[in-house]
Design a protein around this motif. Sequence first.
Motif, PDB file in Angstrom:
ATOM      1  N   MET A  38       0.848  -1.202   0.000  1.00  0.00           N
ATOM      2  CA  MET A  38       0.000   0.000   0.000  1.00  0.00           C
ATOM      3  C   MET A  38       0.882   1.249   0.000  1.00  0.00           C
ATOM      4  N   LYS A  39       0.542   2.183  -0.851  1.00  0.00           N
ATOM      5  CA  LYS A  39       1.232   3.473  -0.854  1.00  0.00           C
ATOM      6  C   LYS A  39       0.361   4.494  -0.119  1.00  0.00           C
ATOM      7  N   TYR A  40       1.000   5.512   0.445  1.00  0.00           N
ATOM      8  CA  TYR A  40       0.298   6.528   1.227  1.00  0.00           C
ATOM      9  C   TYR A  40       0.644   7.916   0.703  1.00  0.00           C
ATOM     10  N   ARG A  41      -0.320   8.834   0.857  1.00  0.00           N
ATOM     11  CA  ARG A  41      -0.130  10.202   0.391  1.00  0.00           C
ATOM     12  C   ARG A  41      -0.514  11.168   1.504  1.00  0.00           C
ATOM     13  N   LYS A  42       0.275  12.208   1.646  1.00  0.00           N
ATOM     14  CA  LYS A  42       0.056  13.166   2.726  1.00  0.00           C
ATOM     15  C   LYS A  42      -1.014  14.183   2.327  1.00  0.00           C
ATOM     16  N   MET A  43      -2.008  14.339   3.187  1.00  0.00           N
ATOM     17  CA  MET A  43      -3.024  15.365   2.964  1.00  0.00           C
ATOM     18  C   MET A  43      -2.392  16.737   3.193  1.00  0.00           C
ATOM     19  N   PRO A  44      -2.545  17.648   2.225  1.00  0.00           N
ATOM     20  CA  PRO A  44      -1.818  18.920   2.285  1.00  0.00           C
ATOM     21  C   PRO A  44      -2.041  19.724   3.561  1.00  0.00           C
ATOM     22  N   LEU A  76      -5.367   6.991 -12.218  1.00  0.00           N
ATOM     23  CA  LEU A  76      -5.641   8.040 -11.235  1.00  0.00           C
ATOM     24  C   LEU A  76      -4.448   8.262 -10.313  1.00  0.00           C
ATOM     25  N   TRP A  77      -3.875   7.189  -9.821  1.00  0.00           N
ATOM     26  CA  TRP A  77      -2.728   7.333  -8.915  1.00  0.00           C
ATOM     27  C   TRP A  77      -1.507   7.920  -9.620  1.00  0.00           C
ATOM     28  N   ASP A  78      -1.486   7.840 -10.916  1.00  0.00           N
ATOM     29  CA  ASP A  78      -0.383   8.422 -11.691  1.00  0.00           C
ATOM     30  C   ASP A  78      -0.307   9.934 -11.500  1.00  0.00           C
ATOM     31  N   GLN A  79      -1.415  10.534 -11.048  1.00  0.00           N
ATOM     32  CA  GLN A  79      -1.518  11.990 -10.929  1.00  0.00           C
ATOM     33  C   GLN A  79      -1.274  12.443  -9.482  1.00  0.00           C
ATOM     34  N   PRO A  80      -0.297  13.306  -9.262  1.00  0.00           N
ATOM     35  CA  PRO A  80       0.069  13.692  -7.888  1.00  0.00           C
ATOM     36  C   PRO A  80      -1.008  14.473  -7.159  1.00  0.00           C
ATOM     37  N   GLU A  81      -1.950  15.083  -7.881  1.00  0.00           N
ATOM     38  CA  GLU A  81      -3.001  15.871  -7.231  1.00  0.00           C
ATOM     39  C   GLU A  81      -4.039  15.003  -6.530  1.00  0.00           C
ATOM     40  N   VAL A  82      -4.103  13.740  -6.890  1.00  0.00           N
ATOM     41  CA  VAL A  82      -5.082  12.809  -6.289  1.00  0.00           C
ATOM     42  C   VAL A  82      -4.566  12.346  -4.935  1.00  0.00           C
ATOM     43  N   SER A  83      -5.389  12.510  -3.901  1.00  0.00           N
ATOM     44  CA  SER A  83      -4.990  12.083  -2.558  1.00  0.00           C
ATOM     45  C   SER A  83      -5.401  10.642  -2.281  1.00  0.00           C
ATOM     46  N   VAL A  84      -6.674  10.336  -2.495  1.00  0.00           N
ATOM     47  CA  VAL A  84      -7.214   9.003  -2.229  1.00  0.00           C
ATOM     48  C   VAL A  84      -8.168   8.641  -3.355  1.00  0.00           C
ATOM     49  N   THR A 112      -3.640  18.707   6.497  1.00  0.00           N
ATOM     50  CA  THR A 112      -3.680  17.991   7.770  1.00  0.00           C
ATOM     51  C   THR A 112      -2.387  17.264   8.099  1.00  0.00           C
ATOM     52  N   GLY A 113      -1.645  16.908   7.070  1.00  0.00           N
ATOM     53  CA  GLY A 113      -0.446  16.117   7.286  1.00  0.00           C
ATOM     54  C   GLY A 113      -0.722  14.637   7.477  1.00  0.00           C
ATOM     55  N   ASP A 114      -1.997  14.244   7.474  1.00  0.00           N
ATOM     56  CA  ASP A 114      -2.333  12.834   7.627  1.00  0.00           C
ATOM     57  C   ASP A 114      -1.815  12.032   6.439  1.00  0.00           C
ATOM     58  N   GLU A 115      -1.248  10.880   6.724  1.00  0.00           N
ATOM     59  CA  GLU A 115      -0.801   9.967   5.670  1.00  0.00           C
ATOM     60  C   GLU A 115      -1.940   9.005   5.357  1.00  0.00           C
ATOM     61  N   LEU A 116      -2.623   9.263   4.245  1.00  0.00           N
ATOM     62  CA  LEU A 116      -3.778   8.441   3.878  1.00  0.00           C
ATOM     63  C   LEU A 116      -3.398   7.414   2.820  1.00  0.00           C
ATOM     64  N   SER A 117      -4.026   6.257   2.906  1.00  0.00           N
ATOM     65  CA  SER A 117      -3.784   5.209   1.917  1.00  0.00           C
ATOM     66  C   SER A 117      -4.264   5.667   0.546  1.00  0.00           C
ATOM     67  N   ALA A 118      -3.478   5.350  -0.475  1.00  0.00           N
ATOM     68  CA  ALA A 118      -3.860   5.740  -1.835  1.00  0.00           C
ATOM     69  C   ALA A 118      -5.211   5.147  -2.213  1.00  0.00           C
ATOM     70  N   LEU A 119      -5.507   3.970  -1.692  1.00  0.00           N
ATOM     71  CA  LEU A 119      -6.795   3.310  -1.909  1.00  0.00           C
ATOM     72  C   LEU A 119      -7.666   3.497  -0.681  1.00  0.00           C
ATOM     73  N   GLY A 120      -8.864   4.028  -0.888  1.00  0.00           N
ATOM     74  CA  GLY A 120      -9.823   4.166   0.198  1.00  0.00           C
ATOM     75  C   GLY A 120     -10.964   3.181   0.019  1.00  0.00           C
ATOM     76  N   GLY A 126       0.493   2.383  -6.320  1.00  0.00           N
ATOM     77  CA  GLY A 126      -0.300   3.607  -6.240  1.00  0.00           C
ATOM     78  C   GLY A 126       0.497   4.850  -5.946  1.00  0.00           C
ATOM     79  N   TYR A 127       1.478   5.129  -6.770  1.00  0.00           N
ATOM     80  CA  TYR A 127       2.307   6.319  -6.568  1.00  0.00           C
ATOM     81  C   TYR A 127       2.297   7.177  -7.830  1.00  0.00           C
ATOM     82  N   PRO A 128       2.502   8.489  -7.691  1.00  0.00           N
ATOM     83  CA  PRO A 128       2.541   9.356  -8.873  1.00  0.00           C
ATOM     84  C   PRO A 128       3.649   8.922  -9.830  1.00  0.00           C
ATOM     85  N   GLY A 129       3.316   8.910 -11.102  1.00  0.00           N
ATOM     86  CA  GLY A 129       4.300   8.513 -12.098  1.00  0.00           C
ATOM     87  C   GLY A 129       4.452   7.015 -12.243  1.00  0.00           C
TER      88      GLY A 129
END
Length: 378
Positions: A1-7, A239-247, A9-17, A268-271
Amino acid sequence: MKYRKMPKTGDELSALGFGCMRLPMGENGKVDTDEAVRVIRRGIDGGINYVDTAWPYHDGDGELYLAKALKDGYREKVFLATKLPVWLAEKPEDMDDFLDRQLERLETGHIDYYLVHALNKARWRHAESLKVGEFLDRAKRAGKIKNAGFSFHDGPDLFDAILNAYDWDLCQIQYNFIDRNYQAGEKGLKAAAEKGLGVIVMEPLRGGALVRTVPEDVAKIWRENAPGRSPAQWGLRWLWDQPEVSVVLSGMSSMEQVEDNLEAAEQGYPGNLTETERTAVDKAARIYMDRMAVNCTGCRYCMPCPAGVKIPECFAQYNKVTMLDDLAGAKQFYGVLTKDGGKASQCVECGKCETACPQNIPIRKALKEVVQLLENEN
C-alpha cells in the motif's frame, strides 16, 4: 500500500480508500453483515486507512454496518469519513442533530473527515442559507469533526464558487479516464490541489461499468500493453499516476475486488505509468468516447435552460448507455439527478440551447431520445 500526505492535515492516507456504498449483499437483498465486516477488515488489514460512508448509504443503514466492522480495535486503525445530508436539514440546528446521530450510529467520539454531501446548485444554495460554514466551525471547535470538506455533483463554475466559499480541508469529485471533463473534472482537480485541498476521487471505475462490460477493442489494448493487469487496475493506476489525487475510493463488494485493488495499490504512486501506458489509456478512452451518443463536452454553454432541463447531465447518462452498456445504472443515476427537476421531458423546444452550443449538437432532438431511453418504460 502506498500513502499520500493530505496537504492541510499532514495525515498519511492510503492511496486506496474503502467506499462503503456497495457492501456485499445477501440473497435476501440486504447487506450480508458478516461478509461486509470481513471484506472491510481485509481491506484495513491490507493497509487501507481511509474508510468512507454516508447517511443515506444502504437505505440509511450504511453507517451502522460500518460501525460493526470498526469494532475490535479497527476504528483506531483508520481515518473515518462520513457526510452531512444537508438536503434533509430544515434549520441550522438540524445539522448539529444529524452529526450527533452519526456519531452515535458510528459509535465514535469524532469524525476525521466530514463532508457536506453531494452538492449541486440547489443543495449549495440551501447549505449557504443554513450557514453551513458556521456549523462546520462549531463542530470543529467541539472536537466532533477534525476536518471539513464537500462532495460534488455539478458543473465547473459552481465547483469554483464552492471551492472559494470556505476554508475546506478536502473535496470529493467524480473522476476517471473517461470523465476528465465531467463535473469538476481535471480542471477542478488541479484547482483544488493548488488551493491546498486534499482531493478524494469517487467513481474511479464509473460504478464498475469500466470493468463489467469491456469492449473487445479496449480489452485488446489492455492485453497488449500489460498482460495480466485487470481493467480495474488500469483505471486505478491512471488516477494514482496523478500527484493531485490524494485518495481513490473504491466501492468494494467482494473479497476478490479487495484483493485485486490491494494488488493495484502497491503501485499507487505518482508517475507509476510509463508514457506508453498513458498512451494506451488515452486510446482506450477514445474508443469509449467514439461510442458516445451525444458529443457533449460538458462546457455548459447551453445553461441555464429556461425550462430547467439539466442538459449536460441528461446527455451524460444517455452516453453511459451507449458507451458502457449500462442502462440500469444510467436510469438509476438519472433518477437521482432529476429528482428535484431537470428532466429531458421538461424541454419546451425553445432552441436557445442550440444557438449557444459550440458543438452544434441538435439538442432538442437528442433530449427526445433521452426521454425515450431513460424516462419511458422499455
